[in-house]
Design a protein around this motif. Sequence first.
Motif, PDB file in Angstrom:
ATOM      1  N   ALA A  34       0.715  -1.245  -0.016  1.00 46.78           N
ATOM      2  CA  ALA A  34      -0.191   0.119   0.157  1.00 46.78           C
ATOM      3  C   ALA A  34       0.744   1.144   0.041  1.00 46.78           C
ATOM      4  O   ALA A  34       1.897   1.188   0.559  1.00 46.78           O
ATOM      5  N   TRP A  35       0.431   2.387  -0.908  1.00 49.18           N
ATOM      6  CA  TRP A  35       1.142   3.379  -0.885  1.00 49.18           C
ATOM      7  C   TRP A  35       0.021   4.576  -0.767  1.00 49.18           C
ATOM      8  O   TRP A  35      -0.882   4.637  -1.149  1.00 49.18           O
ATOM      9  N   LEU A  36       0.538   5.308   0.566  1.00 50.03           N
ATOM     10  CA  LEU A  36      -0.279   6.388   0.897  1.00 50.03           C
ATOM     11  C   LEU A  36       0.489   7.787   0.369  1.00 50.03           C
ATOM     12  O   LEU A  36       1.503   8.150   0.879  1.00 50.03           O
ATOM     13  N   ILE A  37      -0.092   8.703  -0.510  1.00 50.62           N
ATOM     14  CA  ILE A  37       0.712   9.614  -1.177  1.00 50.62           C
ATOM     15  C   ILE A  37       0.014  11.011  -0.533  1.00 50.62           C
ATOM     16  O   ILE A  37      -1.362  11.096  -0.849  1.00 50.62           O
ATOM     17  N   ASP A  38       0.655  11.745   0.356  1.00 48.18           N
ATOM     18  CA  ASP A  38       0.115  12.734   0.802  1.00 48.18           C
ATOM     19  C   ASP A  38       0.543  13.945   0.289  1.00 48.18           C
ATOM     20  O   ASP A  38       1.726  14.625   0.330  1.00 48.18           O
ATOM     21  N   ARG A  39      -0.197  14.468  -0.999  1.00 49.90           N
ATOM     22  CA  ARG A  39      -0.036  15.577  -1.563  1.00 49.90           C
ATOM     23  C   ARG A  39       0.050  16.876  -0.850  1.00 49.90           C
ATOM     24  O   ARG A  39       1.040  17.872  -1.256  1.00 49.90           O
ATOM     25  N   TYR A  40      -0.336  16.980   0.370  1.00 51.97           N
ATOM     26  CA  TYR A  40      -0.201  18.536   1.129  1.00 51.97           C
ATOM     27  C   TYR A  40       0.865  18.258   2.074  1.00 51.97           C
ATOM     28  O   TYR A  40       1.687  19.436   2.468  1.00 51.97           O
ATOM     29  N   GLY A  41       1.235  17.183   2.652  1.00 51.90           N
ATOM     30  CA  GLY A  41       2.485  16.914   3.551  1.00 51.90           C
ATOM     31  C   GLY A  41       3.591  16.811   2.788  1.00 51.90           C
ATOM     32  O   GLY A  41       4.796  16.849   3.194  1.00 51.90           O
ATOM     33  N   LYS A  42       3.446  16.457   1.433  1.00 49.49           N
ATOM     34  CA  LYS A  42       4.516  16.165   0.643  1.00 49.49           C
ATOM     35  C   LYS A  42       5.457  15.070   0.788  1.00 49.49           C
ATOM     36  O   LYS A  42       6.576  14.955   0.968  1.00 49.49           O
ATOM     37  N   LYS A  43       4.586  14.015   1.262  1.00 46.94           N
ATOM     38  CA  LYS A  43       5.421  12.802   1.757  1.00 46.94           C
ATOM     39  C   LYS A  43       4.693  11.472   1.157  1.00 46.94           C
ATOM     40  O   LYS A  43       3.617  11.429   0.748  1.00 46.94           O
ATOM     41  N   VAL A  44       5.570  10.192   1.192  1.00 44.85           N
ATOM     42  CA  VAL A  44       4.684   9.164   0.686  1.00 44.85           C
ATOM     43  C   VAL A  44       5.292   8.034   1.586  1.00 44.85           C
ATOM     44  O   VAL A  44       6.159   8.186   2.353  1.00 44.85           O
ATOM     45  N   TYR A  45       4.130   7.253   2.134  1.00 41.50           N
ATOM     46  CA  TYR A  45       4.293   6.120   3.026  1.00 41.50           C
ATOM     47  C   TYR A  45       4.206   4.792   2.525  1.00 41.50           C
ATOM     48  O   TYR A  45       3.142   4.690   1.612  1.00 41.50           O
ATOM     49  N   ILE A  46       5.087   3.883   2.638  1.00 41.15           N
ATOM     50  CA  ILE A  46       4.989   2.610   2.040  1.00 41.15           C
ATOM     51  C   ILE A  46       4.590   1.745   3.050  1.00 41.15           C
ATOM     52  O   ILE A  46       5.449   1.285   4.033  1.00 41.15           O
ATOM     53  N   TYR A  47       3.636   0.820   2.753  1.00 39.08           N
ATOM     54  CA  TYR A  47       3.211  -0.273   3.753  1.00 39.08           C
ATOM     55  C   TYR A  47       3.420  -1.583   3.045  1.00 39.08           C
ATOM     56  O   TYR A  47       3.247  -1.889   1.941  1.00 39.08           O
ATOM     57  N   GLU A  48       4.124  -2.386   3.700  1.00 39.70           N
ATOM     58  CA  GLU A  48       4.273  -3.977   3.422  1.00 39.70           C
ATOM     59  C   GLU A  48       3.797  -4.612   4.847  1.00 39.70           C
ATOM     60  O   GLU A  48       4.603  -4.221   5.773  1.00 39.70           O
ATOM     61  N   PRO A  49       3.339  -5.866   4.637  1.00 38.15           N
ATOM     62  CA  PRO A  49       3.150  -6.803   5.909  1.00 38.15           C
ATOM     63  C   PRO A  49       4.441  -6.996   6.601  1.00 38.15           C
ATOM     64  O   PRO A  49       5.569  -7.474   5.788  1.00 38.15           O
ATOM     65  N   GLY A  50       4.260  -7.088   7.820  1.00 38.38           N
ATOM     66  CA  GLY A  50       5.583  -7.537   8.631  1.00 38.38           C
ATOM     67  C   GLY A  50       6.874  -6.487   8.468  1.00 38.38           C
ATOM     68  O   GLY A  50       7.901  -6.709   8.918  1.00 38.38           O
ATOM     69  N   CYS A  51       6.695  -5.370   7.698  1.00 36.87           N
ATOM     70  CA  CYS A  51       7.629  -4.453   7.740  1.00 36.87           C
ATOM     71  C   CYS A  51       7.089  -3.101   8.504  1.00 36.87           C
ATOM     72  O   CYS A  51       6.213  -2.558   8.287  1.00 36.87           O
ATOM     73  N   ALA A  52       8.260  -2.357   8.867  1.00 42.24           N
ATOM     74  CA  ALA A  52       8.097  -0.886   9.258  1.00 42.24           C
ATOM     75  C   ALA A  52       7.569  -0.136   8.283  1.00 42.24           C
ATOM     76  O   ALA A  52       7.877  -0.451   6.836  1.00 42.24           O
ATOM     77  N   ILE A  53       6.905   0.887   8.351  1.00 43.30           N
ATOM     78  CA  ILE A  53       6.357   1.853   7.407  1.00 43.30           C
ATOM     79  C   ILE A  53       7.430   2.566   6.914  1.00 43.30           C
ATOM     80  O   ILE A  53       8.276   3.277   7.732  1.00 43.30           O
ATOM     81  N   ILE A  54       7.763   2.693   5.804  1.00 45.18           N
ATOM     82  CA  ILE A  54       8.907   3.619   5.086  1.00 45.18           C
ATOM     83  C   ILE A  54       8.161   4.921   4.836  1.00 45.18           C
ATOM     84  O   ILE A  54       7.172   4.853   3.938  1.00 45.18           O
TER      85      ILE A  54
END
Length: 82
Positions: A34-54
Amino acid sequence: MCPDFVIEVRSKTDSIIYLQNKMQEYMANGCRLAWLIDRYGKKVYIYEPGCAIIEHSGFDIQLSGEQVFPGFVLNLGEIGNF
């Protein structure tokens, strides 16, 4: 039923906390990427099972969906100011 892969783009009316919780819910239900793209905070969060959020700051990044969709790459830098 849960998708294997999710891309969520934050809109002006979305709370980032709400979307982060939504991503965690997807992961808890079997989502593989899963990718969460925050247009307003200018950040991208990457989610993968069993891993820390990048977390990446800025959109000068190329995201790879290789784990779920071999060959799929999203170059956020080429999209520009979306």
